[in-house]
Design a protein around this motif. Structure first.
Motif, PDB file in Angstrom:
ATOM      1  N   GLU A 111      -9.500   4.733 -11.028  1.00  0.00           N
ATOM      2  CA  GLU A 111      -8.738   3.763 -10.213  1.00  0.00           C
ATOM      3  C   GLU A 111      -9.694   2.726  -9.616  1.00  0.00           C
ATOM      4  OE1 GLU A 111      -5.560   3.505 -10.042  1.00  0.00           O
ATOM      5  OE2 GLU A 111      -4.762   5.488 -10.540  1.00  0.00           O
ATOM      6  N   ALA A 128       0.815  -1.219   0.000  1.00  0.00           N
ATOM      7  CA  ALA A 128       0.000   0.000   0.000  1.00  0.00           C
ATOM      8  C   ALA A 128       0.848   1.267   0.000  1.00  0.00           C
ATOM      9  CB  ALA A 128      -0.922  -0.002   1.219  1.00  0.00           C
ATOM     10  N   THR A 173      -6.604  -4.663  -1.276  1.00  0.00           N
ATOM     11  CA  THR A 173      -7.722  -3.944  -1.908  1.00  0.00           C
ATOM     12  C   THR A 173      -8.211  -2.806  -1.003  1.00  0.00           C
ATOM     13  OG1 THR A 173      -8.375  -6.049  -2.900  1.00  0.00           O
ATOM     14  CG2 THR A 173     -10.016  -4.279  -2.922  1.00  0.00           C
ATOM     15  N   LEU A 210       0.798  -1.268  -9.873  1.00  0.00           N
ATOM     16  CA  LEU A 210       0.264  -1.266  -8.512  1.00  0.00           C
ATOM     17  C   LEU A 210      -0.680  -2.435  -8.257  1.00  0.00           C
ATOM     18  CD1 LEU A 210      -0.342   2.537  -7.833  1.00  0.00           C
ATOM     19  CD2 LEU A 210       1.313   1.041  -6.701  1.00  0.00           C
ATOM     20  N   ALA A 268       1.294   2.844  -3.332  1.00  0.00           N
ATOM     21  CA  ALA A 268       0.105   3.516  -3.870  1.00  0.00           C
ATOM     22  C   ALA A 268      -0.172   4.800  -3.097  1.00  0.00           C
ATOM     23  CB  ALA A 268      -1.097   2.571  -3.786  1.00  0.00           C
ATOM     24  N   LEU A 314      -9.832  -1.399 -10.099  1.00  0.00           N
ATOM     25  CA  LEU A 314      -9.893  -2.384  -9.006  1.00  0.00           C
ATOM     26  C   LEU A 314     -11.058  -3.332  -9.216  1.00  0.00           C
ATOM     27  CD1 LEU A 314      -9.118  -0.160  -5.883  1.00  0.00           C
ATOM     28  CD2 LEU A 314      -7.964  -2.316  -6.421  1.00  0.00           C
ATOM     29  N   TYR A 355      -5.858   0.087  -0.731  1.00  0.00           N
ATOM     30  CA  TYR A 355      -5.912   0.969  -1.894  1.00  0.00           C
ATOM     31  C   TYR A 355      -7.108   1.922  -1.781  1.00  0.00           C
ATOM     32  CZ  TYR A 355      -2.101  -1.283  -4.434  1.00  0.00           C
ATOM     33  OH  TYR A 355      -0.862  -1.724  -4.842  1.00  0.00           O
TER      34      TYR A 355
END
Ligand code: M6R
Length: 368
Positions: free
Chosen positions: A189, A66, A165, A330, A69, A193, A168
């Motif tokens: 983004e 993470a 997840t 990422l 990101a 995902l 992010y």
């Protein structure tokens, strides 16, 4: 209850597309990322000037992923710290520090004590947790739940992907609050995902060759895992899985560190796993990894390379090639980690060990 699988872990590996999809569910509303619980104001969120991530084990590795990101999207400095080290070194914390505590169980004592220490220093705490009503989210100022469902295998699999997840989403929520990303960028983004479960499913469906490799290499004494950028925490996670399940010596390294020492470990026939950066990031990092592979092959290592299916540069350098779908840099850990989970489970099974209940380990570590 194992749904036809020999071990819960195998079932949980297969449940990963759903774990990621469910973790995203409902978190993008009216064009904005929303958390589950927020007991701090939007202004408080905007005022954050530094992020610390605290966690243990696999949750710590999800935090390392993470960091890439969060710093990229928010331009906030982000440190990732092993929870058991955090409070003993007097970290610099104040009310504009956000401490993100990641814990599947929500009861890990080291992480809970790190949270308590952060609160004594007036820092804000955001919990990423898989267990409703557990202690860590109860003591936090904001919560984002992962929806991996109950994880029975001691080795974390679906909770790990769900943590990446959710982390992010935390990054996007911060970028949104700070205005470092435009709303349409945040939306883009999120959509990316949302498309991941489909590719995760493809990886889950193609693990048989990985199991074959595992049976071939099950007698190894020691295995190395290499990667760069988000491939580095992925390497650490691969090594942790193998240690805890197969009781095999394993080390993860940032590939660039090889020449600073670890390359001395390479022996004839030693298995070395490498995650290649995706084509999107090709260029400097990709070619650096190519050189790393050449160096270790020259010393007789056996290379097991995880790379995009179209990576024709990496393929001929691999003794074993494990293709995964193309992705952004990422998002690649959501795919590249899965073969490592399957590899460790299969080596453990081949060695006759209990995949779901490795020796000396508890699912939730409630003592410091
Ligand atoms: O419940 P938590 O996420 O706080 O647990 C943290 C670690 O104990 C956990 O991830 C552990 O490292 C797993 N056995 C890894 O597979």
């Amino acid at each position: 209850e194992k749904g036809g699988y020999d071990y819960f872990m195998l079932k949980e590996i297969a449940e990963q597309p759903g774990a990621v999809a469910d973790t995203l569910l409902g978190h993008f509303q009216d064009g904005r990322i929303v958390l589950d619980e927020q007991r701090m104001s939007d202004q408080d969120l905007r005022d954050i000037d530094k992020v610390f991530i605290v966690a243990c084990g696999s949750a710590y590795h999800s935090g390392m992923v993470a960091k890439y990101a969060i710093e990229h999207w928010t331009r906030l400095p982000c440190e990732v710290e092993i929870a058991s080290e955090f409070r003993y070194r007097d970290p610099v914390l104040d009310r504009s520090t956000l401490v993100v505590a990641i814990s599947q169980s929500g009861e890990t004592a080291d992480t809970l004590e790190a949270v308590r220490h952060a609160k004594t220093q007036k820092a804000r705490v955001l919990a990423v947790c898989n267990t409703n009503g557990s202690q860590i989210p109860r003591e936090a100022d904001a919560v984002l739940y992962t929806h991996a469902g109950p994880e029975i295998g001691v080795a974390s699999t679906k909770a790990y992907l769900a943590q990446i997840t959710a982390n992010y989403l935390v990054g996007l929520a911060l970028a949104q609050a700070r205005g470092t990303k435009y709303p349409d960028e945040v939306a883009a983004e999120f959509r990316q995902l949302e498309r991941m479960p489909e590719d995760i499913q493809k990886v889950v469906d193609s693990l048989d060759p990985v199991r074959g490799i595992a049976r071939e290499l099950a007698g190894s004494k020691s295995v190395l895992f290499l990667g760069r950028h988000v491939g580095y925490p992925t390497a650490l996670e691969g090594a942790l899985k193998l240690k805890e399940l197969a009781y095999m010596h394993a080390e993860g390294f940032p590939a660039g560190e090889l020449k600073h020492g670890p390359i001395a470990l390479i022996e004839e026939g030693m298995p070395v796993f490498i995650v290649m950066p995706p084509v999107e990031g090709r260029g400097v990092l990709h070619s650096k990894l190519v050189s790393n592979i050449q160096e270790i092959r020259a010393r007789g290592a056996r290379t097991i390379v995880i790379a995009e299916e179209g990576d024709e540069v990496a393929r001929p350098l691999s003794d074993y090639f494990i293709p995964i779908p193309a992705s952004t840099t990422l998002l690649q850990p959501l795919l590249a980690t899965i073969p490592y989970q399957a590899f460790a489970a299969e080596v453990a099974a081949a060695r006759g060990y209990d995949v779901d209940k490795p020796r000396n380990l508890a699912k939730s570590v409630t003592v410091e």
